[in-house]
Scaffold this motif. Structure first.
Motif, PDB file in Angstrom:
ATOM      1  N   SER A  93       1.249   4.267  -2.779  1.00 58.29           N
ATOM      2  CA  SER A  93       0.636   5.495  -2.247  1.00 58.29           C
ATOM      3  C   SER A  93      -0.852   5.309  -1.927  1.00 58.29           C
ATOM      4  O   SER A  93      -1.680   6.166  -2.228  1.00 58.29           O
ATOM      5  N   ARG A  94      -1.160   4.195  -1.314  1.00 56.96           N
ATOM      6  CA  ARG A  94      -2.539   3.916  -0.911  1.00 56.96           C
ATOM      7  C   ARG A  94      -2.560   3.546   0.573  1.00 56.96           C
ATOM      8  O   ARG A  94      -1.605   2.967   1.098  1.00 56.96           O
ATOM      9  N   PHE A  95      -3.658   3.890   1.242  1.00 58.96           N
ATOM     10  CA  PHE A  95      -3.832   3.559   2.658  1.00 58.96           C
ATOM     11  C   PHE A  95      -2.617   3.972   3.491  1.00 58.96           C
ATOM     12  O   PHE A  95      -2.154   3.219   4.359  1.00 58.96           O
ATOM     13  N   LYS A  96      -2.097   5.182   3.248  1.00 56.47           N
ATOM     14  CA  LYS A  96      -0.896   5.612   3.963  1.00 56.47           C
ATOM     15  C   LYS A  96      -1.127   5.711   5.462  1.00 56.47           C
ATOM     16  O   LYS A  96      -0.275   5.323   6.272  1.00 56.47           O
ATOM     17  N   ILE A  97      -2.265   6.255   5.838  1.00 53.41           N
ATOM     18  CA  ILE A  97      -2.561   6.428   7.259  1.00 53.41           C
ATOM     19  C   ILE A  97      -2.665   5.070   7.952  1.00 53.41           C
ATOM     20  O   ILE A  97      -2.036   4.836   8.993  1.00 53.41           O
ATOM     21  N   GLY A  98      -3.444   4.173   7.383  1.00 58.45           N
ATOM     22  CA  GLY A  98      -3.614   2.858   7.979  1.00 58.45           C
ATOM     23  C   GLY A  98      -2.348   2.033   7.967  1.00 58.45           C
ATOM     24  O   GLY A  98      -2.042   1.329   8.934  1.00 58.45           O
ATOM     25  N   SER A  99      -1.594   2.118   6.881  1.00 63.57           N
ATOM     26  CA  SER A  99      -0.374   1.325   6.773  1.00 63.57           C
ATOM     27  C   SER A  99       0.673   1.771   7.787  1.00 63.57           C
ATOM     28  O   SER A  99       1.339   0.942   8.416  1.00 63.57           O
ATOM     29  N   LEU A 100       0.813   3.088   7.971  1.00 61.05           N
ATOM     30  CA  LEU A 100       1.775   3.574   8.950  1.00 61.05           C
ATOM     31  C   LEU A 100       1.290   3.335  10.375  1.00 61.05           C
ATOM     32  O   LEU A 100       2.096   3.144  11.283  1.00 61.05           O
ATOM     33  N   PHE A 101      -0.012   3.339  10.575  1.00 59.37           N
ATOM     34  CA  PHE A 101      -0.548   2.944  11.881  1.00 59.37           C
ATOM     35  C   PHE A 101      -0.155   1.504  12.185  1.00 59.37           C
ATOM     36  O   PHE A 101       0.298   1.187  13.296  1.00 59.37           O
ATOM     37  N   PHE A 102      -0.325   0.623  11.214  1.00 63.10           N
ATOM     38  CA  PHE A 102       0.030  -0.783  11.401  1.00 63.10           C
ATOM     39  C   PHE A 102       1.521  -0.935  11.664  1.00 63.10           C
ATOM     40  O   PHE A 102       1.933  -1.684  12.564  1.00 63.10           O
ATOM     41  N   ALA A 147       0.825  -1.205   0.000  1.00 62.17           N
ATOM     42  CA  ALA A 147       0.000   0.000   0.000  1.00 62.17           C
ATOM     43  C   ALA A 147       0.862   1.258   0.000  1.00 62.17           C
ATOM     44  O   ALA A 147       0.580   2.221  -0.728  1.00 62.17           O
ATOM     45  N   LEU A 148       1.925   1.271   0.800  1.00 63.64           N
ATOM     46  CA  LEU A 148       2.795   2.443   0.857  1.00 63.64           C
ATOM     47  C   LEU A 148       3.536   2.650  -0.460  1.00 63.64           C
ATOM     48  O   LEU A 148       3.696   3.784  -0.926  1.00 63.64           O
ATOM     49  N   LEU A 149       3.984   1.570  -1.070  1.00 62.61           N
ATOM     50  CA  LEU A 149       4.693   1.677  -2.351  1.00 62.61           C
ATOM     51  C   LEU A 149       3.789   2.194  -3.457  1.00 62.61           C
ATOM     52  O   LEU A 149       4.257   2.808  -4.423  1.00 62.61           O
TER      53      LEU A 149
END
Length: 236
Positions: free
Chosen positions: A119-128, A115-117
């Motif tokens: 550019s999707r779900f940045k907020i959720g991915s960094l939360f995880f 997702a980060l690569l």
């Protein structure tokens, strides 16, 4: 007059952004503690129910992300769903083996990286990622102060016996070695979590900055949960 109004409007918008950032930060801290309050007792009796509940979190995430006003909350809930899913598997079936904790909690890591690569779900991915880092640091501390064998014993006994054994287990944390590593790891987590909140020079947008607030909230939330657990445990 016009310039004054524009300046006031700009300050209002910036203030709203700051409030939103702190709100997201607080929500991330709360969501990190939620598995301890709800999932931990649930998986002991109904592990499959906890696992299936992941679908509910994902549906909630999808519904929130469909609206612009609630998009960031749906994004955050997506990351929480990843953490909930991983936690359900570990605490439901593998909780007696501490060495499996981080590998199992990292089941959602490929999804977060993808997702980060993209550019999707940045907020959720960094939360995880933040919650995973916090869990990893906690496990590293358990390993350094030789609490892994105690973990196995406490998990396999009933609640009454576990509470009786807990004070003896916590003696490892009261040694100079235990206190040293606790200080080192706490400072490390604070540096990791606070650094993204400092005014950056290269933010590409408010949304990108918000994702780091979610990351920091999840890291600090993990630290807070661990600290409260130790505080309560030392009272027995």
């Amino acid at each position: 007059m016009k310039q004054t109004f524009q300046s006031s409007l700009r300050q209002t918008i910036q203030s709203m952004g700051t409030f939103q950032s702190w709100l997201l930060f607080g929500a991330a801290m709360f969501l990190v503690s939620l598995p301890v309050l709800i999932q931990a007792p649930l998986v002991r009796t109904w592990p499959w129910l906890s696992l299936v509940a992941t679908g509910g979190w994902l549906l909630g995430s999808y519904g929130l992300m469909r609206q612009d006003k609630t998009h960031i909350w749906g994004d955050l809930l997506f990351g929480f769903a990843l953490a909930w899913f991983s936690g359900s598997i570990y605490w439901g079936w593998f909780r007696a083996e501490p060495l499996w904790h981080v590998p199992m909690e990292a089941i959602g890591l490929p999804v977060a990286i993808w997702a980060l690569l993209n550019s999707r779900f940045k907020i959720g991915s960094l939360f995880f990622l933040g919650s995973l880092i916090g869990s990893t640091v906690t496990d590293v501390y358990f390993f350094l102060v030789d609490l892994m064998p105690t973990w196995r014993v406490l998990i396999q006994t009933d609640q009454t016996e576990a509470m009786a054994l807990l004070p003896q287990a916590l003696e490892h944390t009261q040694t100079p070695w235990g206190r040293f590593w606790a200080m080192v790891l706490v400072v490390g987590l604070c540096v990791i979590s606070i650094r993204p909140l400092l005014p950056p020079d290269t933010w590409t947008g408010q949304k990108d900055q918000l994702c780091w607030w979610a990351f920091s909230g999840s890291v600090l939330g993990t630290l807070l949960v661990d600290s409260l657990f130790l505080l309560v445990a030392t009272q027995f």
